[in-house]
Design a protein around this motif. Structure first.
Motif, PDB file in Angstrom:
ATOM      1  N   MET A 182       0.859  -1.188   0.000  1.00  0.00           N
ATOM      2  CA  MET A 182       0.000   0.000   0.000  1.00  0.00           C
ATOM      3  C   MET A 182       0.898   1.243   0.000  1.00  0.00           C
ATOM      4  O   MET A 182       1.104   1.879   1.022  1.00  0.00           O
ATOM      5  CB  MET A 182      -0.867  -0.065   1.263  1.00  0.00           C
ATOM      6  N   LYS A 183       1.449   1.551  -1.161  1.00  0.00           N
ATOM      7  CA  LYS A 183       2.438   2.631  -1.236  1.00  0.00           C
ATOM      8  C   LYS A 183       1.842   3.956  -1.680  1.00  0.00           C
ATOM      9  O   LYS A 183       2.255   5.016  -1.243  1.00  0.00           O
ATOM     10  CB  LYS A 183       3.551   2.247  -2.224  1.00  0.00           C
ATOM     11  N   THR A 184       0.887   3.887  -2.593  1.00  0.00           N
ATOM     12  CA  THR A 184       0.284   5.125  -3.090  1.00  0.00           C
ATOM     13  C   THR A 184      -1.237   4.978  -3.101  1.00  0.00           C
ATOM     14  O   THR A 184      -1.765   3.860  -2.996  1.00  0.00           O
ATOM     15  CB  THR A 184       0.720   5.449  -4.541  1.00  0.00           C
ATOM     16  N   ALA A 185      -1.912   6.104  -3.267  1.00  0.00           N
ATOM     17  CA  ALA A 185      -3.377   6.089  -3.287  1.00  0.00           C
ATOM     18  C   ALA A 185      -3.900   5.130  -4.356  1.00  0.00           C
ATOM     19  O   ALA A 185      -4.948   4.509  -4.199  1.00  0.00           O
ATOM     20  CB  ALA A 185      -3.901   7.495  -3.528  1.00  0.00           C
ATOM     21  N   ARG A 186      -3.146   5.000  -5.431  1.00  0.00           N
ATOM     22  CA  ARG A 186      -3.547   4.118  -6.535  1.00  0.00           C
ATOM     23  C   ARG A 186      -3.620   2.654  -6.094  1.00  0.00           C
ATOM     24  O   ARG A 186      -4.386   1.859  -6.625  1.00  0.00           O
ATOM     25  CB  ARG A 186      -2.545   4.306  -7.675  1.00  0.00           C
ATOM     26  N   ASP A 187      -2.792   2.309  -5.080  1.00  0.00           N
ATOM     27  CA  ASP A 187      -2.778   0.927  -4.590  1.00  0.00           C
ATOM     28  C   ASP A 187      -4.075   0.544  -3.879  1.00  0.00           C
ATOM     29  O   ASP A 187      -4.334  -0.640  -3.660  1.00  0.00           O
ATOM     30  CB  ASP A 187      -1.586   0.718  -3.640  1.00  0.00           C
ATOM     31  N   LEU A 188      -4.866   1.537  -3.529  1.00  0.00           N
ATOM     32  CA  LEU A 188      -6.137   1.238  -2.867  1.00  0.00           C
ATOM     33  C   LEU A 188      -7.022   0.351  -3.736  1.00  0.00           C
ATOM     34  O   LEU A 188      -7.849  -0.398  -3.238  1.00  0.00           O
ATOM     35  CB  LEU A 188      -6.874   2.545  -2.522  1.00  0.00           C
ATOM     36  N   GLU A 189      -6.829   0.444  -5.046  1.00  0.00           N
ATOM     37  CA  GLU A 189      -7.641  -0.373  -5.972  1.00  0.00           C
ATOM     38  C   GLU A 189      -7.494  -1.867  -5.717  1.00  0.00           C
ATOM     39  O   GLU A 189      -8.314  -2.659  -6.165  1.00  0.00           O
ATOM     40  CB  GLU A 189      -7.258  -0.065  -7.424  1.00  0.00           C
TER      41      GLU A 189
END
Ligand SMILES: [Zn+2]
Length: 419
Positions: A53-60
């Protein structure tokens, strides 16, 4: 001199904000993985590490959790569905219809303060807080947002319009927070009782939540009564999400939440400008609810606002994704209607909500089954049970002939037009 901004986070450069979000998200993932059983299971099941979970995009990589789903999860594993660490120090627990249980998110989160600050509330203001203080998060969290920016709060809650008028007059109230519909009722009551709202009162500012502000009502408040109006947007499960600044254009996204606009079917982010479901992750270390699906539709604008805040913005609310309908600021969820349907076997019903004199109006069509029933008694039982489950009062009931409501018809029809 007072600043135009609540704090320096509101002016972060885009790269800086991105880094800030990424850092806080990784922190929430690693702490959540240790403290919350639900988070650990969710990650393990997908073979994810918190370090993924490194960036907001990883929330997907994680599922969107709707209000309906949260109700189920919490019912299976009460009270917080395992989203909260067992050792968390929680000072308050709020509940909202469903039921949903929400831990208060702690003292260091400036819940709603950014919104009030942007709306021009300051120390010296005396603000009537007409949000309910009973059970739900609204009253106390809005109260603390106002306190954080130094305003004096009068916790009038859901007291009668008559009493609110008296408070505005006697306490030299300068601001109002609550729903627009209720302010409208208060103003009407004031006029009925011989007050001139513009000349007799010091009320000059209002920040609204829990229901949309119809443009016609805004015009009325601002032009006829000289009350400057602002919209605030949030959800009880995740707190404040976005707010209006003095430009009254798109709404600034709060610095404590990551907002994604996703395709409700795939759960993937859509491009800026495209309509999708508002999905919110509140960055905190108490309630590890990743990707809460609000069910509201909106789009994101990445343009800069002339006010100087650098956050991305939401283009208002375009409607509801699902069939849960908000009436006078309260949700009527399909799950609640199902409970009612199960209680009254054989009885068909359909609710309609529309706007009447700038207020939500809820009607019920009731189709009793079988002869020999005491219709009045049925109607009363139904209304009472409905109010108990949905906490909303039905305004009008119409008994209809058998065969009027077809099986499979929507249980609630939203006929409101926000013009
Ligand atoms: Zn702005």
């Amino acid at each position: 001199m007072s600043s135009d901004f609540f704090d320096s986070k509101e002016n972060m450069a885009p790269k800086e904000r991105e880094a800030y979000y990424d850092r806080r998200l990784s922190e929430m993932a690693s702490i959540g993985y240790v403290k919350s059983k639900r988070v650990r299971d969710m990650f393990d099941k997908r073979q994810l590490n918190p370090s993924d979970m490194k960036t907001a995009r990883d929330l997907e990589k994680l599922p969107v959790i709707s209000r309906e789903r949260l109700i189920e999860i919490e019912a299976d594993d009460p009270p917080f569905g395992g989203f909260c660490g067992s050792t968390a120090e929680i000072d308050r627990v709020f509940t909202s219809p469903g039921p949903v249980y929400e831990p208060h998110l702690g003292e260091d989160d400036p819940l709603w303060a950014r919104a009030y600050y942007a709306a021009g509330f300051r120390k010296g203001d005396i603000v009537l807080n007409a949000f309910s203080y009973h059970m739900v998060a609204a009253g106390l969290t809005f109260h603390e947002g106002l306190r954080r920016i130094g305003a004096t709060v009068v916790p009038s809650g859901t007291s009668s319009a008559q009493l609110q008028v008296q408070l505005i007059r006697d306490l030299d109230i300068t601001g109002y927070t609550g729903t627009p519909s209720f302010l409208h009722s208060i103003i009407k009551k004031a006029e009925e009782t011989g007050h001139n709202v513009k000349n007799d009162f010091r009320l000059r500012r209002a920040a609204f939540g829990a229901e949309p502000l119809a443009p016609s009502l805004r015009e009325l408040f601002e032009n006829d009564y000289l009350i400057d109006t602002y919209q605030m947007y949030g959800a009880t499960e995740v707190g404040d999400i976005a707010y209006e600044c003095r430009e009254k254009g798109p709404w600034h996204i709060c610095e404590e939440v990551i907002v994604e606009i996703v395709d409700p079917v795939t759960g993937k982010n859509v491009e800026p400008g495209m309509l999708g479901e508002i999905v919110v992750t509140r960055l905190n270390n108490i309630f590890f609810l990743f990707r809460f699906g609000t069910g509201d539709l909106s789009s994101i604008t990445v343009e800069r606002c002339p006010c100087g805040r650098t956050s991305y913005m939401l283009n208002g609310i375009a409607g509801r994704v699902g069939d849960a309908v908000k009436v006078r600021g309260l949700f009527i969820a399909p799950s609640q209607l199902k409970v009612i349907s199960n209680r009254f076997t054989g009885v068909r019903f359909q609710l309609s909500v529309f706007r009447k004199e700038n207020r939500d109006f809820l009607t019920l069509r009731l189709e009793p089954a079988g002869a020999g029933l005491d219709y009045n008694e049925l109607q009363k039982k139904f209304e009472d049970f409905f109010r108990e489950i949905c906490t909303v009062k039905i305004d009008k009931v119409e008994l209809v002939k058998p065969g009027t409501i077809i099986e499979g018809d929507k249980l609630i029809v939203d006929q409101r037009r926000w013009e």
